[in-house]
Motif scaffolding. Structure first.
Motif, PDB file in Angstrom:
ATOM      1  N   GLN A 145       4.715  -4.109   8.822  1.00 32.55           N
ATOM      2  CA  GLN A 145       5.186  -3.453   7.605  1.00 32.55           C
ATOM      3  C   GLN A 145       4.534  -4.085   6.376  1.00 32.55           C
ATOM      4  O   GLN A 145       4.043  -3.390   5.496  1.00 32.55           O
ATOM      5  CB  GLN A 145       6.705  -3.581   7.532  1.00 32.55           C
ATOM      6  N   ALA A 146       4.507  -5.417   6.359  1.00 30.25           N
ATOM      7  CA  ALA A 146       3.927  -6.105   5.210  1.00 30.25           C
ATOM      8  C   ALA A 146       2.466  -5.728   5.052  1.00 30.25           C
ATOM      9  O   ALA A 146       1.992  -5.477   3.941  1.00 30.25           O
ATOM     10  CB  ALA A 146       4.072  -7.610   5.390  1.00 30.25           C
ATOM     11  N   GLN A 147       1.748  -5.646   6.183  1.00 31.34           N
ATOM     12  CA  GLN A 147       0.326  -5.285   6.111  1.00 31.34           C
ATOM     13  C   GLN A 147       0.136  -3.872   5.565  1.00 31.34           C
ATOM     14  O   GLN A 147      -0.741  -3.622   4.741  1.00 31.34           O
ATOM     15  CB  GLN A 147      -0.317  -5.368   7.501  1.00 31.34           C
ATOM     16  N   ILE A 148       0.971  -2.947   6.065  1.00 25.49           N
ATOM     17  CA  ILE A 148       0.814  -1.556   5.642  1.00 25.49           C
ATOM     18  C   ILE A 148       1.138  -1.407   4.150  1.00 25.49           C
ATOM     19  O   ILE A 148       0.444  -0.692   3.407  1.00 25.49           O
ATOM     20  CB  ILE A 148       1.712  -0.627   6.491  1.00 25.49           C
ATOM     21  N   LEU A 149       2.192  -2.083   3.699  1.00 22.61           N
ATOM     22  CA  LEU A 149       2.552  -2.021   2.281  1.00 22.61           C
ATOM     23  C   LEU A 149       1.399  -2.525   1.421  1.00 22.61           C
ATOM     24  O   LEU A 149       1.044  -1.927   0.405  1.00 22.61           O
ATOM     25  CB  LEU A 149       3.799  -2.871   2.018  1.00 22.61           C
ATOM     26  N   LYS A 150       0.801  -3.619   1.879  1.00 26.64           N
ATOM     27  CA  LYS A 150      -0.308  -4.202   1.146  1.00 26.64           C
ATOM     28  C   LYS A 150      -1.470  -3.205   1.095  1.00 26.64           C
ATOM     29  O   LYS A 150      -2.084  -3.002   0.051  1.00 26.64           O
ATOM     30  CB  LYS A 150      -0.745  -5.492   1.850  1.00 26.64           C
ATOM     31  N   LEU A 151      -1.703  -2.574   2.243  1.00 26.80           N
ATOM     32  CA  LEU A 151      -2.800  -1.611   2.330  1.00 26.80           C
ATOM     33  C   LEU A 151      -2.582  -0.463   1.349  1.00 26.80           C
ATOM     34  O   LEU A 151      -3.509  -0.068   0.630  1.00 26.80           O
ATOM     35  CB  LEU A 151      -2.908  -1.088   3.764  1.00 26.80           C
ATOM     36  N   ILE A 152      -1.358   0.063   1.314  1.00 25.99           N
ATOM     37  CA  ILE A 152      -1.090   1.203   0.436  1.00 25.99           C
ATOM     38  C   ILE A 152      -1.300   0.801  -1.027  1.00 25.99           C
ATOM     39  O   ILE A 152      -1.942   1.525  -1.800  1.00 25.99           O
ATOM     40  CB  ILE A 152       0.351   1.739   0.668  1.00 25.99           C
ATOM     41  N   ALA A 153      -0.778  -0.364  -1.383  1.00 25.85           N
ATOM     42  CA  ALA A 153      -0.927  -0.819  -2.772  1.00 25.85           C
ATOM     43  C   ALA A 153      -2.404  -0.997  -3.135  1.00 25.85           C
ATOM     44  O   ALA A 153      -2.844  -0.617  -4.216  1.00 25.85           O
ATOM     45  CB  ALA A 153      -0.164  -2.119  -2.976  1.00 25.85           C
ATOM     46  N   GLU A 154      -3.145  -1.547  -2.168  1.00 22.26           N
ATOM     47  CA  GLU A 154      -4.570  -1.803  -2.393  1.00 22.26           C
ATOM     48  C   GLU A 154      -5.350  -0.499  -2.592  1.00 22.26           C
ATOM     49  O   GLU A 154      -6.120  -0.351  -3.533  1.00 22.26           O
ATOM     50  CB  GLU A 154      -5.118  -2.486  -1.146  1.00 22.26           C
ATOM     51  N   LEU A 155      -5.111   0.446  -1.669  1.00 21.18           N
ATOM     52  CA  LEU A 155      -5.821   1.715  -1.718  1.00 21.18           C
ATOM     53  C   LEU A 155      -5.510   2.437  -3.021  1.00 21.18           C
ATOM     54  O   LEU A 155      -6.377   3.050  -3.640  1.00 21.18           O
ATOM     55  CB  LEU A 155      -5.427   2.597  -0.537  1.00 21.18           C
ATOM     56  N   GLN A 156      -4.243   2.362  -3.425  1.00 16.87           N
ATOM     57  CA  GLN A 156      -3.822   3.041  -4.640  1.00 16.87           C
ATOM     58  C   GLN A 156      -4.567   2.475  -5.847  1.00 16.87           C
ATOM     59  O   GLN A 156      -5.016   3.211  -6.714  1.00 16.87           O
ATOM     60  CB  GLN A 156      -2.294   2.889  -4.745  1.00 16.87           C
ATOM     61  N   ARG A 157      -4.698   1.151  -5.882  1.00 17.52           N
ATOM     62  CA  ARG A 157      -5.429   0.543  -6.991  1.00 17.52           C
ATOM     63  C   ARG A 157      -6.913   0.909  -6.950  1.00 17.52           C
ATOM     64  O   ARG A 157      -7.486   1.347  -7.920  1.00 17.52           O
ATOM     65  CB  ARG A 157      -5.299  -0.983  -6.937  1.00 17.52           C
ATOM     66  N   ARG A 158      -7.500   0.776  -5.748  1.00 15.43           N
ATOM     67  CA  ARG A 158      -8.926   0.984  -5.613  1.00 15.43           C
ATOM     68  C   ARG A 158      -9.310   2.428  -5.943  1.00 15.43           C
ATOM     69  O   ARG A 158     -10.302   2.700  -6.579  1.00 15.43           O
ATOM     70  CB  ARG A 158      -9.377   0.623  -4.205  1.00 15.43           C
TER      71      ARG A 158
END
Lengths: 295, 529
Positions: free
Chosen positions: B190-203
């Motif tokens: 879950q932590a990894q996926i949350l991080k991924l979503i936040a990252e993609l959104q920024r990028r």
């Protein structure tokens, strides 16, 4: 300590089974009730036929020959001048008996066999289902002919033989259902309560597998009736002057162009029965599905 | 201008029992490059509100009663289905909760990824494939070239969710709607996926709507938080605001429901009720294949009256240990003593007698109750089976059990589907307690429930534990929940115990790298919940 009023206890105990609840729901389904009523009527008529049939089923009137419906013969007569209504009544006895008895046999064997195989799994399942496969592969006609040769021609035997063939599909459906139910947590919960396998199958697994089984049953009854007609046509089932709906229909089909009523009336009797069976089957399936609307 | 501006959205469902208002005058905005989280428990209308924007609410029975939803200035609610179809999956993409059911099991992920691209943009097969590979790499799939032709079942839950995210992003949407994308996953994943979503959104600088029932999950990533209850927005605010000074009582309740704190350790060491020695439970996947060592050489004791927490991610063997003790799965080797009796040696009648003394509460209250048995039948079964009540007096026993677990007596003739998740779990708890067991295995008993309901059920378990003098093995992937409840905790990794200790010891001085990783994955950990 809490106390329970008598009313609360009575409410808790009211209709303590799936079947009682199912009956309550079935009663609200008009179509299913009509189906049930008509089928019951057919069964009652079949039982009373010897007393209410207008003619004897053996009485011929060769001078009359095939005649269309008239005041004396409401549904007409066949080429030997036998009253068609009488024939349909007597034929119904055989057809309904074959349909219900053979299907009941198939249901009993198939559900039990499939449930045990599906529940046990592993080697037991493999052996049981390979046996089913072998029986599937066995030519049905040879099986029946063998039975007739060994035991002589006998109506009861015919019922059993048909039932003994029809249960195979039933067993397969049941096994698949049980296998998927077996994975569910409520089965594990029941095991951890300490239920014996027999109780578990009877109380938890079979009721949850009933939907497809009921639908398949309502499909099996007519196919069994037609199978009987086919066997009789080959001379392995009932023989004239005894008759059945299937036999009447196959004779009627031969003379369809000259004497259409010989096909139409037996056909109607069979169709009506099938309709009623389907309505009842659908109704039962819905009634047994507790998720259906209750109030 | 906001990317998406929803104003006074109202959606209702026309049912047999009348009109059911699901969304009642909801307004919110989503800005480009920001994450808007919509929080609420199931039935609060949070998903319906978002699904109705894309015309994904079946009509009938659904009905949009009013409002506007301006996406880049165009009103989505007024659009025809054909126009909406062009927007769905291209300009607005969705990620769903369960990555297993949302992927077609009979299509390789490569083909599923290429499908939306080819549908919306009519690109060549080669170009689509190249793009799919690129995206798989971007969402963190290792060696995409080797895995692109694999089928969904060959991926783990977290990897499948990554594939789903890649699929959502392949058409370069400007708005991403994520509906509980991590609820079906382990904490670490879950932590990894949350991080991924936040990252993609920024990028990619896109707008994101993140739907969740769990305030803690969105704490770290949301820019704006909208709290919904019974179809209405009850509170909204910038992320920080909500946590610092929640005003609405419902938000406060959500915040309070996040489990925190730890139980005071118990002291009296006595003869343990359960003694597990060198337990191995292996499964043979097929003839000739190497066995899967679900549980490998695990030993521990559980004292009388103790709650032992068992944590680890899925596949760590924590559920299998509970099931092995209860003899629900065959044990490969080892010894399990229950009050001095070796459980692994019991058969037939003796085993049935022991089953009365140990029971299980399952994770999913929708699967663990027989759908065709009423509450009465479900609760009466163990009472009758073990001769606790005679047939004549069983109704009283059933009603008393219902009192104990907090179910209204009037519900006694109802079937499981007529209850909510929390109520169902109460029925399941009642069934487990019916035989008056000494030992209970609770296998993730709250992870399928909403946060506020979770708190109620945990409270109930604690109260009943005291009342019935229960010894409990509490299995969970959620460290916060376990810390709240357990006297001691075992951390499992790949079938082996990697660390053990009291809640405070583990939380404050984790010895193993894996335990530290687990702790860091707790949502909202940085906020100190």
């Amino acid at each position: 300590m809490s106390t329970e009023t008598l009313a609360e206890i009575a409410r808790a105990e009211r209709g303590t089974s799936l079947w009682a609840d199912a009956w309550l729901r079935l009663r609200r389904n008009k179509l299913a009730l009509i189906g049930f009523a008509v089928l019951s009527l057919f069964v009652v008529i079949a039982l009373l036929t010897p007393w209410i049939a207008p003619y004897s089923y053996q009485a011929q009137n060769l001078e009359l020959g095939a005649s269309p419906p008239s005041a004396q013969h409401w549904l007409g007569t066949d080429i030997f001048g036998r009253d068609l209504l009488t024939q349909i009544l007597y034929g119904g006895r055989i057809s309904l008996a074959v349909g219900f008895v053979a299907t009941a046999v198939a249901l009993l064997i198939g559900v039990t066999w499939g449930a045990i195989a599906g529940y046990a799994g592993g080697r037991v399942d493999a052996v049981m289902m390979r046996l089913v496969d072998i029986l599937y592969a066995l030519p049905f006609m040879i099986f029946i002919v063998l039975l007739t040769v060994v035991f002589g021609r006998n109506l009861l035997l015919l019922f059993l033989a048909i039932g003994a063939v029809e249960w195979l599909t039933m067993a397969r459906i049941m096994r698949g259902q049980i296998q998927s139910l077996r994975q569910q947590e409520f089965v594990e919960a029941a095991i951890s309560l300490g239920l014996s396998p027999a109780t578990l199958i009877r109380r938890h697994l079979v009721p949850n597998a009933l939907g497809p089984i009921i639908v398949y049953t309502t499909l099996t009854i007519p196919s069994v009736m037609l199978l009987e007609a086919f066997l009789s046509f080959l001379g392995l089932g009932v023989q004239p002057p005894q008759t059945s709906w299937g036999l009447l229909i196959s004779y009627g089909a031969e003379t369809m162009e000259e004497y259409p009523w010989l096909l139409v009336f037996p056909g109607l009797a069979l169709t009506l029965t099938l309709f009623c069976l389907n309505f009842l089957g659908d109704g039962l399936r819905d009634a047994l599905d507790v998720r259906g609307a209750r109030d | 201008m906001a990317l998406l501006q929803v104003e006074d959205l109202a959606v209702s469902f026309v049912t047999r029992n009348g009109i059911n208002t699901a969304v009642d005058g909801v307004s919110f905005t989503v800005e480009t490059g920001r994450i808007t989280a919509i929080i609420g428990e199931s039935g609060s209308g949070k998903s319906v509100a978002c699904y109705s924007l894309l015309g994904l609410v079946p009509r009938p029975p659904g009905r949009i009663d009013g409002g506007r939803a301006l996406f880049e200035g165009r009103d989505l609610l007024q659009m025809k289905e054909t126009a909406l179809r062009r927007i769905r999956g291209r300009d607005i993409a969705m990620i769903f909760q369960d990555p297993m059911t949302c992927l077609n099991p009979y299509m390789s992920i490569g083909r599923q990824l290429m499908e939306p691209l080819r549908y919306h943009h009519r690109v060549s097969r080669q170009a689509a494939r190249a793009r799919a590979l690129e995206l798989l790499a971007e969402v963190g799939i290792r060696d995409p070239a080797a895995t692109i032709d694999n089928f969904p079942h060959q991926f783990s839950g977290g990897m499948r969710q990554r594939v789903m995210i890649a699929m959502a992003l392949i058409n370069e949407p400007r708005l991403l709607i994520a509906d509980e994308p991590t609820t079906a996953l382990d904490v670490t994943i879950q932590a990894q996926i949350l991080k991924l979503i936040a990252e993609l959104q920024r990028r990619r600088n896109i707008g994101v709507i993140f739907i969740s029932h769990d305030l803690a999950v969105v704490a770290d990533i949301a820019d704006t938080i909208v709290v919904m209850q019974r179809g209405r927005v009850v509170e909204r605010g910038e992320g920080e605001e909500i946590f610092q000074c929640a005003r609405h009582p419902y938000t406060k309740k959500l915040l309070a429901a996040i489990p925190s704190g730890s139980k005071a350790p118990r002291t009296e060491p006595a003869e343990p009720l359960i003694r597990v020695r060198n337990l191995c439970t292996w499964f043979a996947p097929g003839r000739g294949a190497a066995p899967v060592k679900a549980v490998d050489d695990v030993s521990f004791d559980i004292q009388r009256g103790e709650v032992l927490g068992l944590v680890g991610e899925s596949g760590s063997g924590k559920s299998t240990i509970g099931r092995s003790i209860l003899r629900l799965v065959p044990v490969t080797s080892g010894k399990i003593d229950f009050d001095g009796i070796d459980l692994t040696a019991l058969r037939g009648r003796e085993l049935k007698r022991m089953r009365r003394r140990m029971q299980m509460i399952f994770q999913d209250p929708f699967a663990s109750l027989n759908p065709r048995m009423t509450v009465y039948d479900t609760l009466a079964e163990p009472l009758l089976l073990h001769g606790i009540h005679s047939r004549k007096h069983v109704a009283q026993g059933v009603l008393r059990l219902m009192d104990d677990v907090g179910l209204a007596r009037a519900f006694v003739r109802k079937y499981p589907h007529e209850f909510s998740g929390g109520q169902r779990q109460r029925i399941a708890i009642g069934r487990a307690l019916a035989t008056r067991p000494e030992f209970i295995v609770a296998d993730e008993p709250v992870s399928a429930l909403d946060v506020t309901i979770q708190a109620q059920i945990l409270e109930l378990l604690q109260a009943l534990g005291r009342e019935y003098g229960l010894t409990m093995l509490f299995v969970s992937h959620d460290l916060a929940v376990v810390r709240h409840l357990a006297d001691r905790i075992l951390v499992l990794y790949r079938g082996e115990v990697v660390e053990r200790g009291s809640g405070d010891e583990l939380f404050e001085r984790p010895q193993q790298a894996y335990t530290r990783q687990l702790l860091q994955s707790i949502p909202g950990a940085t906020r100190g919940f």
